[in-house]
Enzyme design. Structure first.
Site, PDB file in Angstrom:
ATOM      1  N   HIS A  37       0.876  -1.173   0.000  1.00 10.40           N
ATOM      2  CA  HIS A  37       0.000   0.000   0.000  1.00 10.40           C
ATOM      3  C   HIS A  37       0.910   1.219   0.000  1.00 10.40           C
ATOM      4  O   HIS A  37       1.993   1.190   0.583  1.00 10.40           O
ATOM      5  CB  HIS A  37      -0.908  -0.006   1.234  1.00 10.40           C
ATOM      6  CG  HIS A  37      -1.880   1.139   1.256  1.00 10.40           C
ATOM      7  ND1 HIS A  37      -2.786   1.350   0.245  1.00 10.40           N
ATOM      8  CD2 HIS A  37      -2.066   2.150   2.151  1.00 10.40           C
ATOM      9  CE1 HIS A  37      -3.499   2.433   0.525  1.00 10.40           C
ATOM     10  NE2 HIS A  37      -3.077   2.939   1.666  1.00 10.40           N
TER      11      HIS A  37
ATOM     12  N   HIS B 208      -3.561   9.177   1.534  1.00 10.41           N
ATOM     13  CA  HIS B 208      -3.560   7.943   0.749  1.00 10.41           C
ATOM     14  C   HIS B 208      -4.930   7.673   0.165  1.00 10.41           C
ATOM     15  O   HIS B 208      -5.935   8.241   0.590  1.00 10.41           O
ATOM     16  CB  HIS B 208      -3.076   6.756   1.596  1.00 10.41           C
ATOM     17  CG  HIS B 208      -4.007   6.371   2.702  1.00 10.41           C
ATOM     18  ND1 HIS B 208      -4.620   5.144   2.765  1.00 10.41           N
ATOM     19  CD2 HIS B 208      -4.435   7.047   3.796  1.00 10.41           C
ATOM     20  CE1 HIS B 208      -5.383   5.085   3.849  1.00 10.41           C
ATOM     21  NE2 HIS B 208      -5.275   6.225   4.496  1.00 10.41           N
TER      22      HIS B 208
ATOM     23  N   CYS C  66      -3.499   2.966  -5.458  1.00 14.29           N
ATOM     24  CA  CYS C  66      -2.801   3.840  -4.503  1.00 14.29           C
ATOM     25  C   CYS C  66      -1.390   4.199  -4.961  1.00 14.29           C
ATOM     26  O   CYS C  66      -0.913   5.304  -4.700  1.00 14.29           O
ATOM     27  CB  CYS C  66      -2.783   3.210  -3.110  1.00 14.29           C
ATOM     28  SG  CYS C  66      -1.988   1.593  -3.040  1.00 14.29           S
TER      29      CYS C  66
END
Length: 162
Positions: A23, A35, A113
């Site tokens: 991530h 994010h 992401c």
């Protein structure tokens, strides 16, 4: 002895090591990151959730790095600084902060992401995770095709000998 994790600086890319994927977030200062949060990154969804593959929307969130990382390891990883010039720090943070709270398009293969944070830092949306998976799948596919071809040739050769 292991080297300490360097303290992130505003504008740094943060790579968080989830069990089956990475991530990504962008550090904006004072312990906070911005994010992209698809359902798999929502608290309680489970780190190995496949929900992100089933959705087309995500929320841009500003949260403490400590909370986003949880028990997972993380590192500063400005891995494309040698290929692309980072935008000015003030512009990176301004762009990130302006997006907080917005619902944005999310696609695992083209708008995830990692694409999000690279777009903020460099002005270039790219994901090495996606590229690596595509390359691995292509290599595996070619390997299976080669094995199938060898199997067909072997069985023909065996029939001709009989």
């Amino acid at each position: 002895m292991r080297a300490p994790i360097p303290e992130p600086k505003p504008g740094d890319l943060i790579e968080i090591f989830r069990p089956f994927y990475r991530h990504w977030a962008i550090y904006v200062g004072d312990g906070y990151v911005v994010h992209l949060a698809p359902p798999s990154e929502v608290a309680g969804a489970g780190a190995a959730s496949v929900m992100s593959a089933l959705t087309d929307k995500a929320i841009v969130k500003k949260e403490l790095l400590y909370d986003v990382a949880g028990s997972d390891k993380y590192q500063v990883n400005n891995k494309h600084d040698d290929k692309y010039s980072p935008l000015p720090c003030s512009k990176i943070i301004q762009r990130a902060e302006e997006l907080v709270g917005q619902e944005v398009l999310y696609k695992l293969t083209s708008e995830n992401c990692e694409h999000f944070v690279n777009e903020l830092r460099y002005g270039v949306a790219r994901s090495d995770q996606v590229r690596d998976v595509i390359i691995a799948a292509s290599v595996a596919g070619m390997g299976l095709a080669a094995m199938s071809l060898i199997g067909v040739m072997f069985s023909r050769n065996k029939r001709q000998k009989q």
